[in-house]
Each structure stands twice: as structure tokens, then as C-alpha cells.
Design an enzyme around this catalytic site. Sequence first.
Site, PDB file in Angstrom:
ATOM      1  N   HIS A  96      11.801  -1.298  12.206  1.00 34.29           N
ATOM      2  CA  HIS A  96      11.990  -2.730  11.974  1.00 34.29           C
ATOM      3  C   HIS A  96      12.068  -3.510  13.284  1.00 34.29           C
ATOM      4  CE1 HIS A  96      12.631  -6.285   9.810  1.00 34.29           C
ATOM      5  NE2 HIS A  96      13.615  -5.931   9.005  1.00 34.29           N
TER       6      HIS A  96
ATOM      7  N   ASP B   2      -6.515  -0.597   0.182  1.00 32.21           N
ATOM      8  CA  ASP B   2      -7.587   0.259  -0.332  1.00 32.21           C
ATOM      9  C   ASP B   2      -8.171   1.058   0.826  1.00 32.21           C
ATOM     10  OD1 ASP B   2      -9.804   1.444  -1.438  1.00 32.21           O
ATOM     11  OD2 ASP B   2     -10.803  -0.427  -2.012  1.00 32.21           O
TER      12      ASP B   2
END
Length: 466
Positions: free
Chosen positions: A189, A408
Site C-alpha cells: 500500500h 482479461d
Amino acid sequence: MATASLTFLIETVHYLSVLVIGLFIEAVTHLEKNSNMNVQILSKKLIIPSSPTPSHLRNYKVSWLSMFQSPLLYLPNIFYYPSSTAGDNIERSKQLQKSLSEALTIFYPFAGRYIDNSLIINCNDEGAEYVETQVGGFLSQFLEGGELETELRNRLAPIPHQPADGPIVLVQFNMFECGAVAIGVCIKHRAADATSVFAFINAWATAARLGVDKVRTPSFQLASFFPPRHIPTFTPNFGEKKVEIQKRFVFNSAAISKLKAVASANINGSRQPTRVEVVTALMWKALTMVARTKHGRLRPSLLVHSFNLRGKTAMPVPDNSCGNFTNPALARFTVDDDENKVELHHFVGRVHDGIRKRVTDSAKISSDDDLFSSVVNTKTEMIDAFHRSDADFYMFNSWCRMPVYEVDFGWGNPGWFSAVVVPGHNMFHFMDTKDGDGIEAWVSLEEDDMLLFQENPDIKAFTGQE
């Protein structure tokens, strides 16, 4: 006061990060002893960039905004792809490793190592950790929606127990007996907020599907706008550790349409509330009723909601900036003024006004000092509310509209996406349903509060539990 407040918040984040990681490892260890699901590690390696990082880019400074994120904390996500006869998973894994190497050349800090005492990422090309596993069972077994299945999913992501100078990116490629795969990705993070995380993952997917030349190059200029600031540290007192439990509540598109209709009927003007506003408001209303039941009276509360600053300030910060660039919106429920204003539309108005104020205030930010002052004021309010024993504090985080279902790699979009959300005190995490019109809300509350919350008539009505 400002320095002490910022320091306290940084120490708070670091403490909670260690606690969250501990809870995650504890949960996974328990599951390994008590579960029939076998996740066998086949290989573990480091994927280095396809081209070395130029020497002039080797020391990447993080902005002071990133200092609010612990160097130990990762953002873990899992993308689920159903079985298909269109490809071999071993070959898919090879393609993922190749394209990850290419993506790391573009997102070069993600292949480096964070140096805490220097506030820099050493872009030394040590690489991302890549693990291949074989999972005993079928993907459909783990997508059935029960609480146990929710916990089991966490084993499909890398365990983020790395040291502060560990890999910034961790990947776990899980292959099921049925041919399905689940790809777990954890990103530190301190290097990236959610917007940057999904920009990287989609860039990686684009490189795998279309070629690296189709990847949009990110900007790594945040530190030039917001250079690091050194703040002395001290250790705050957090009091007694509380046991939290987590449940998922799904608001489908039909439920959200009804919520919007109910709220809009009582709102002046033609403004249509957003789905995040109405779901947040419904939950806040339910939480207010839970607090009244527990304490015998209404209690004031502060609601904190994530807010992405990209494109919202008067500064020429690129919209494709990679790093941390957020400042939460705040909304208040005050008993003296709001005792008779506890209907859904009242809470929608509070949420909307809080977000609108953050939009308006952010538009006036034209310098580093302007943003620093805004963040100091916001964090000070949060800290004050956090320590009040006569008020409640709720943390909401929305990943709605993040392009998680666009990832994808060449074999289609994911059938489902989940974050690995570890229970935290009064925390609420929103994600899109697959159709993009609903919201999955992951709710973490104390056990007694959860029992009251899940039985709230509004929560039951709008999540299909009646």
C-alpha cells in the site's frame, strides 16, 4: 498539534497494519488445520523486469501522502476465471510471467524494494514474487457464498507477511482440478492506492493479451508535487483489542433502484443520489439504530469515506499518477441537530454533503501546502472522533467503478472478483457486483453489533434476507 496529529495517525496505521496481518496469518493457519482444501505450492520465484531500470530512475521518492500507509500493509485481491478448454494453465502461467516481466519494466518501482528510513523505493529490479499452486477441488466449491467459503478464499492470495523491505508485488497463480484458475495479487500500500493497483493489474493483463506496446505508461511524479516530509514518531495507546467478525451483504441492482426511489422522493430538487450514497446511507442509518439499541439513546457519529483526488485539485497532477493520492470525505451525525432526522433521505443528504464538501475543498487546492493543510484538518477530525467514548466512528471504502472485471489476460474477463478483507473495527468495504449495477458490501463489526445490524429491517429488506 498538526505534527502530533499526523504522527499519531501514521502510528495508528502501522499498528493496525501489524494487527491485520497477524489476523490474516492466524486465519489462514487455522484453515490449514481445519479445512479439506489443499493448496499445494508448486514453485516460487522472483520475476524481474524484462529491461533493467535506468540508473537515473533507481531512487524513487514516495510522496508524503504515502507515509499514511504502513510499509507492512498490502492490498490483496483475487480474480477468478472459470474452467475453459481454450488453453493450458501451465502455458497460461508462462505467459503471465512473461507479461509480468514486461509490465514491471513500465511500472519499475513495483520491482524494487522500499527503504523505510530513506522514504524511497530502491528500484533495483529485484522483482515480484510469483507462486504457482495446485488446488485440490473445484472452483465452484469455493464460490457458494457461505462464511466458511469466504474465509477459504483468502488462501488463494499470497500471505502478506513480508518485511518492510520485502517484494512490493506478490502473485499467486492457483490452478484448480477443474481447469479454472484464481489469480491472487498483493501490492504494498505504501507504493500504490487502489486506483494504482488496478492500473497496474490491467496493464499487466493488456501486455499478456495484446502486447506490452499497448500499455498506457503511468506517471510517477507525485513526489515532485508532494515531496516527503519527515515527522517524528511516538506510540499511541489503542486500549483493549476487540474481536470483530465479517459478513458480506449484497445489494443487487433492483434493490438499489428501490433505495434511490425512496431517497429521491424526499429530496428537494431533481438530484438523483448515487448507488454508493444510498447504500452508505442505509448502512449508516442501521448502525445508528444499532447504537441506540445498545446504549438506550442516539449517539453522534463520524463517517469517513474514501475519496480519490485525481482530477479533483487545481494542481496539474496527471490523472494517471501512480502512488497514493486520496483524502477521505467526512460526514457527521450530531444528536442535538439531527435527533428527529433519522430517515433514509436524511442520511443520504449527510453523505452527499460530505462528499460534495470534499469535492469543493479539493478544487481550491493549488499547492503542496494547501493539500497538507487539508489532510491535517481531516486527520485531526478523524483522530478526535476515534478517541471519543460517547460517539461512534465508521470507516467506508469504495472500490466501485474500479476496472476489476476488465482484467482479461487473454482468456476472458473474470467470473468473480474479491478483495481479501480482514475484519477491522467498524469497517465497510464496497465492491461492484459483476453486472456493475449492484454493490457487495463487506462489513466488519463487533459480534454483538453484527447480530443487531444483520437483523435490521432495512438491511434484511434490501439484501433479500426477508
